[in-house]
Design a protein around this motif. Structure first.
Motif, short mmCIF file in Angstrom:
data_model
loop_
_atom_site.label_atom_id
_atom_site.label_comp_id
_atom_site.label_asym_id
_atom_site.label_seq_id
_atom_site.Cartn_x
_atom_site.Cartn_y
_atom_site.Cartn_z
N THR A 1 0.83 -1.21 0.00
CA THR A 1 0.00 0.00 0.00
C THR A 1 0.86 1.25 0.00
OG1 THR A 1 -1.60 -1.21 1.34
CG2 THR A 1 -1.89 1.17 1.18
N PRO A 2 0.59 2.21 -0.91
CA PRO A 2 1.35 3.47 -0.90
C PRO A 2 1.24 4.15 0.45
CG PRO A 2 0.01 3.29 -2.89
CD PRO A 2 -0.40 2.16 -1.99
N LEU A 3 2.27 4.86 0.84
CA LEU A 3 2.32 5.45 2.18
C LEU A 3 1.10 6.33 2.46
CD1 LEU A 3 4.20 5.48 4.64
CD2 LEU A 3 5.19 7.60 3.76
N HIS A 4 0.71 7.14 1.49
CA HIS A 4 -0.41 8.07 1.74
C HIS A 4 -1.76 7.36 1.85
CE1 HIS A 4 -0.43 7.64 -2.65
NE2 HIS A 4 -1.69 8.02 -2.63
N GLU A 5 -1.78 6.05 1.53
CA GLU A 5 -3.01 5.27 1.67
C GLU A 5 -2.91 4.24 2.80
OE1 GLU A 5 -3.78 3.46 -2.10
OE2 GLU A 5 -3.96 5.38 -3.17
N ASN A 6 -1.78 4.24 3.49
CA ASN A 6 -1.51 3.25 4.54
C ASN A 6 -2.11 3.70 5.87
OD1 ASN A 6 -0.30 1.53 6.47
ND2 ASN A 6 1.48 1.22 5.15
N GLN A 7 -3.01 2.90 6.42
CA GLN A 7 -3.68 3.24 7.67
C GLN A 7 -2.70 3.27 8.85
OE1 GLN A 7 -6.93 4.34 8.30
NE2 GLN A 7 -6.67 4.60 6.09
N LYS A 8 -1.66 2.45 8.78
CA LYS A 8 -0.66 2.47 9.86
C LYS A 8 0.06 3.82 9.89
CE LYS A 8 0.27 -2.51 9.68
NZ LYS A 8 1.30 -3.55 9.40
N ALA B 1 6.10 5.86 12.07
CA ALA B 1 6.34 7.23 12.52
C ALA B 1 7.47 7.96 11.79
CB ALA B 1 6.63 7.22 14.02
N GLY B 2 7.90 7.43 10.67
CA GLY B 2 8.95 8.14 9.95
C GLY B 2 9.11 7.61 8.55
N SER B 3 9.64 8.46 7.67
CA SER B 3 9.86 8.05 6.28
C SER B 3 10.92 8.93 5.65
CB SER B 3 8.54 8.14 5.49
OG SER B 3 8.69 7.60 4.20
N TYR B 4 11.42 8.46 4.51
CA TYR B 4 12.44 9.17 3.72
C TYR B 4 11.80 9.40 2.36
CZ TYR B 4 17.04 9.78 1.38
OH TYR B 4 18.12 10.25 0.66
N GLN B 5 11.28 10.63 2.14
CA GLN B 5 10.44 10.91 0.99
C GLN B 5 10.91 12.14 0.23
OE1 GLN B 5 7.61 9.15 -0.06
NE2 GLN B 5 8.19 7.58 1.44
N TRP B 6 10.37 12.32 -0.99
CA TRP B 6 10.62 13.55 -1.74
C TRP B 6 10.01 14.71 -0.95
CZ3 TRP B 6 14.11 12.28 -4.99
CH2 TRP B 6 14.05 11.10 -5.73
N ASP B 7 10.72 15.82 -0.88
CA ASP B 7 10.20 16.97 -0.14
C ASP B 7 8.88 17.46 -0.74
OD1 ASP B 7 11.70 17.96 -2.46
OD2 ASP B 7 11.37 19.96 -1.63
N SER B 8 8.71 17.28 -2.05
CA SER B 8 7.51 17.76 -2.73
C SER B 8 6.26 16.96 -2.37
CB SER B 8 7.71 17.74 -4.25
OG SER B 8 8.11 16.45 -4.68
N THR B 9 6.44 15.80 -1.67
CA THR B 9 5.28 14.98 -1.32
C THR B 9 4.77 15.28 0.09
OG1 THR B 9 6.63 13.16 -0.41
CG2 THR B 9 6.14 13.09 -2.77
N GLY C 1 2.75 17.47 1.40
CA GLY C 1 1.30 17.61 1.49
C GLY C 1 0.58 16.30 1.24
N LYS C 2 1.09 15.53 0.30
CA LYS C 2 0.45 14.27 -0.08
C LYS C 2 0.44 13.27 1.07
CE LYS C 2 0.79 10.66 -3.64
NZ LYS C 2 1.52 10.23 -4.86
N ILE C 3 1.56 13.20 1.82
CA ILE C 3 1.63 12.19 2.88
C ILE C 3 1.18 12.72 4.23
CG2 ILE C 3 3.46 10.93 1.69
CD1 ILE C 3 5.44 12.03 3.75
#
Length: 418
Positions: free
Chosen positions: A243-250, A257-265, A267-269
């Motif tokens: 499941t994509p992070l922004h759709e993950n209920q956990k 409680a943490g992730s390594y993501q594009w700065d542009s995302t 708002g999305k996450i």
């Protein structure tokens, strides 16, 4: 006689105006907000120069294939939004697109840093101008960390130490971080780049820059994160449906409680997170003896001009307008991320169109050091070789040594001659 002179002057002026007007096309991918903003900006820029620009837009899926087909047939638009990793595919020798250095009297290139311009340059030719710059940044759920009584990590060791404390305080289903597939690969690349001071691909040879032992250490570090309960295993993530992070209920509930993501995302996450939770971007985690911060920084996309355009100067006028003109910039907003153009960034900042937390994430991308990232890191053959062997290792089907050997040999073979 005077009437004839006036008539002749009007005819000349009309002819000049007609000659300067151009009918152009521009293609891009994106979401509805980008489509609407770009079309409005094109009307503004077209009116300023007397040009007509026909918009051609779509979603991301299939866009690369569409552009490849158009380039092969010479039917591409005059102005093309291209993905940075496409440069080695479409302009191997710098001749796939127009050289924008030829239009430096039209496009104000002083608004970009040398590093920005270098990122769009192939064999000395400026094939594309970065519209925005993006990069991977650490983001942590401050609310979850506070509940666990654990400070936001500053080092990899801090992150590992957070796992048992968080599980003890909040439950065994809580994880201080996440990483599988692309996210896991970029964590390995970051850690190995920090340790070695080298990017995955050596730009001088277009071959893997790391030794087998260096990559083994990176893969084993990923396994340490799994073994210490810092992240869910690749197998667990797959069992949950990838499941994509922004759709993950956990993620939404703060259990991850943490992730390594594009700065542009950001708002999305952050949007799906349950009320009351705070997501904060922070500096890159560090490792003792690091030779570089290792930030994975790249242009999020480029504007290029077709080498087949019948009026490349007119196209250059529109590109400059879209990226530097205050009126057009206000309309475009941050629909393509925080702009790389200094003039555009200044306009949007003064207009309050960029949230402070977005600027903070952008700061965490722009300030750290990096040996530079090759667009070949995202070449389809490279990612396929890396991910297939990395997954086999993560599932226990290959040793770290065998996986590292396969990754290096496979990537070198894939990139030979490129």
């Amino acid at each position: 006689m005077r009437t004839m002179i006036i008539t002749a002057a009007l005819f000349a002026a009309t002819s000049l105006s007609t000659a300067s007007a151009a009918n152009l096309r521009m293609s891009w991918w994106g979401s509805d907000d980008r489509h609407i903003a770009t079309q409005e900006a094109l009307k503004i820029c077209g009116a300023k120069f007397g040009h007509t620009i026909a918009p051609e837009f779509s979603g991301w899926t299939g866009h690369q294939e569409k552009i490849a087909t158009q380039l092969a047939g010479g039917t591409e638009a005059d102005i093309i939004q291209i993905n940075w990793p496409w440069l080695p595919l479409f302009t191997k020798n710098g001749t796939g697109f127009a050289d924008l250095y030829q239009y430096k009297d039209v496009i104000d290139l002083s608004q970009w840093t040398k590093a920005d311009l270098d990122s769009g340059t192939v064999k000395g030719k400026l094939n594309g101008i970065p519209v925005s710059t993006t990069g991977r940044v650490f983001m942590f759920n401050k609310t979850t960390y506070d509940k666990a009584g654990v400070p936001i990590p500053k080092t990899w060791d801090d992150l590992i130490a957070a796992a048992p404390k968080m599980k003890e305080k909040l439950g065994k289903d809580y994880y201080p971080f996440e990483g599988a597939a692309l996210d896991a690969r970029l964590v390995v690349i970051l850690r190995t780049t920090q340790k070695t001071g080298k990017d995955l691909i050596d730009p001088a040879t277009n071959q893997v820059a790391w030794t087998e032992d260096e990559l083994v250490e990176g893969l084993e570090f990923y396994q340490t994160l799994v073994d210490k309960g810092v992240i869910e295993s690749w197998k667990q993530v797959a069992a949950g449906g990838n499941t994509p992070l922004h759709e993950n209920q956990k993620w939404a509930k703060g259990q991850i409680a943490g992730s390594y993501q594009w700065d542009s995302t950001y708002g999305k996450i952050s949007t799906p997170m349950e009320k009351g939770q705070e997501l904060v971007p922070v500096k890159l985690l560090t490792v003792e003896g690091a030779k570089t911060d290792g930030v994975y920084r790249k242009p999020s996309m480029l504007f290029a001009i077709s080498r087949n355009s019948k009026d490349p100067k007119a196209a250059a006028q529109i590109v400059n307008c879209l990226l530097n003109d205050p009126e057009a910039v206000k309309v475009m907003g941050a629909t393509r991320g925080i702009p790389s153009s200094k003039a555009a960034l200044d306009v949007l900042t003064k207009e309050g169109k960029i949230k402070p937390v977005q600027l903070e994430a952008y700061k965490q991308v722009m300030e750290p050091s990096s040996p530079g990232v090759s667009p070949l890191n995202e070449h389809p053959r490279v990612t396929e070789v890396f991910d297939s062997n990395f997954e086999a290792f993560a599932y226990g089907q290959q040793s770290a040594k065998d996986a590292a050997a396969e990754i290096i040999a496979g990537i070198n073979e894939a990139l030979t001659g490129i």
